[in-house]
Design a protein around this motif. Structure first.
Motif, short mmCIF file in Angstrom:
data_model
loop_
_atom_site.label_atom_id
_atom_site.label_comp_id
_atom_site.label_asym_id
_atom_site.label_seq_id
_atom_site.Cartn_x
_atom_site.Cartn_y
_atom_site.Cartn_z
N ARG A 30 0.86 -1.08 -0.19
CA ARG A 30 0.08 -0.05 0.06
C ARG A 30 0.87 1.20 0.05
N PRO A 31 0.11 2.38 -0.56
CA PRO A 31 1.19 3.69 -0.43
C PRO A 31 1.50 4.11 1.04
N THR A 32 0.51 3.73 1.78
CA THR A 32 0.75 4.05 3.30
C THR A 32 0.73 2.89 4.00
N PRO A 33 1.73 1.91 4.30
CA PRO A 33 1.39 0.59 5.14
C PRO A 33 0.84 1.13 6.45
N LYS A 34 0.34 -0.03 7.10
CA LYS A 34 -0.26 0.14 8.56
C LYS A 34 0.94 -0.26 9.54
N THR A 35 0.72 0.26 10.62
CA THR A 35 1.84 0.07 11.63
C THR A 35 1.32 -0.74 12.87
N GLY A 36 1.86 -1.23 13.24
CA GLY A 36 1.52 -2.08 14.70
C GLY A 36 2.48 -2.13 15.52
N MET A 37 1.97 -2.68 17.04
CA MET A 37 3.13 -2.74 18.13
C MET A 37 2.50 -3.63 19.11
N GLU A 38 3.51 -4.53 19.47
CA GLU A 38 3.30 -5.36 20.62
C GLU A 38 4.15 -5.10 21.63
N GLU A 39 3.81 -5.20 22.80
CA GLU A 39 4.81 -5.03 24.10
C GLU A 39 4.91 -6.36 24.86
N ASN A 40 5.87 -6.33 25.58
CA ASN A 40 6.39 -7.59 26.44
C ASN A 40 6.35 -8.79 25.64
N LEU A 41 6.64 -8.86 24.34
CA LEU A 41 7.00 -10.24 23.66
C LEU A 41 8.21 -10.94 24.29
N ASP A 42 7.93 -12.21 24.46
CA ASP A 42 9.52 -13.02 24.68
C ASP A 42 9.70 -13.59 23.54
N MET A 43 10.47 -12.74 22.51
CA MET A 43 10.86 -13.20 21.36
C MET A 43 12.45 -12.93 21.02
N PHE A 44 13.13 -14.07 21.21
CA PHE A 44 14.47 -13.99 20.82
C PHE A 44 14.90 -13.65 19.65
N GLU A 45 14.19 -13.99 18.58
CA GLU A 45 14.56 -13.89 17.42
C GLU A 45 14.14 -12.44 16.64
N ALA A 46 13.34 -11.71 17.41
CA ALA A 46 12.88 -10.64 16.96
C ALA A 46 14.14 -9.50 16.60
N GLN A 47 14.19 -9.27 15.57
CA GLN A 47 15.17 -8.09 15.14
C GLN A 47 14.88 -6.97 13.99
N ASN A 48 15.28 -5.93 14.03
CA ASN A 48 14.88 -4.79 13.36
C ASN A 48 15.15 -5.24 11.83
N GLY A 49 14.28 -5.19 11.17
CA GLY A 49 14.37 -5.52 9.44
C GLY A 49 14.31 -6.65 9.29
N TYR A 50 13.80 -7.62 10.22
CA TYR A 50 13.35 -9.04 9.82
C TYR A 50 12.09 -8.94 9.21
N PRO A 51 11.85 -9.91 8.10
CA PRO A 51 10.43 -9.97 7.75
C PRO A 51 9.72 -10.59 8.87
N LEU A 52 8.53 -10.55 8.71
CA LEU A 52 7.50 -10.89 9.60
C LEU A 52 6.16 -11.27 9.09
N ILE A 53 5.56 -12.18 9.67
CA ILE A 53 4.16 -12.60 9.29
C ILE A 53 3.29 -12.03 10.57
N VAL A 54 2.26 -11.13 10.05
CA VAL A 54 1.57 -10.47 11.00
C VAL A 54 0.17 -11.06 10.81
N LEU A 55 -0.52 -11.22 11.98
CA LEU A 55 -1.96 -11.44 12.16
C LEU A 55 -2.96 -10.36 12.25
N VAL A 56 -3.81 -10.23 11.05
CA VAL A 56 -4.67 -9.03 11.05
C VAL A 56 -6.02 -9.54 11.17
N HIS A 57 -6.91 -8.94 12.08
CA HIS A 57 -8.30 -9.18 12.20
C HIS A 57 -8.89 -8.98 11.01
#
Length: 147
Positions: A65-92
């Motif tokens: 999209r011209p303006t992608p959506k943004t999301g945030m999650e707090e307090n995730l116990d995620m060792f592999e989460a790094q800036n720039g990594y591709p991510l699969i997002v769950l959308v309602h």
């Protein structure tokens, strides 16, 4: 008497103003679909006693999209989460503003527009690596990417 009434009133107001954010577990799993995203920021929580793998994660999704959506999650116990990594997002399904961190990875069924954006992102990340990594290691990583 007035003091006790005032304290009670303030206590009730304080409790009613505490609105907790809904979590993924508050929903039905079938209410979501997966889209491609990218992690844009990862940082430790403000609690110094948290495990180092507990992080706050920001991400973008609907990359085509011209303006992608943004999301945030707090307090995730995620060792592999790094800036720039591709991510699969769950959308309602009913509200695309409700999203959750799914897992690090790339969807099997990317639309051509999403694939184009993701390829450009990965190319940019590789160029950043080229400046930060010694040439022999960069060439090895590039040969893996080309295959």
């Amino acid at each position: 008497m007035k003091k006790a009434l005032l304290i009670t009133l303030l206590f009730i107001l304080g409790l009613s103003s505490c609105k907790s954010e809904k979590q993924y577990s508050d929903y039905n799993e079938d209410d979501f679909y997966e889209v491609q995203g990218i992690i844009t920021a990862v940082y430790r929580t403000s609690d110094p006693l948290d495990n180092p793998t507990v992080k706050n994660v920001r991400f973008t999704y609907f990359l085509d999209r011209p303006t992608p959506k943004t999301g945030m999650e707090e307090n995730l116990d995620m060792f592999e989460a790094q800036n720039g990594y591709p991510l699969i997002v769950l959308v309602h399904k009913d509200d695309e503003n409700i999203s959750f961190y799914g897992r690090v990875g790339i969807l099997d069924n990317l639309r051509p527009e999403e694939e184009k954006v993701l390829r450009a992102h990965i190319k940019d990340e590789m160029e950043k690596l080229q400046t930060a990594v010694p040439e022999p290691l960069y060439q090895k990583a590039k040969s893996v990417e080309d295959n």
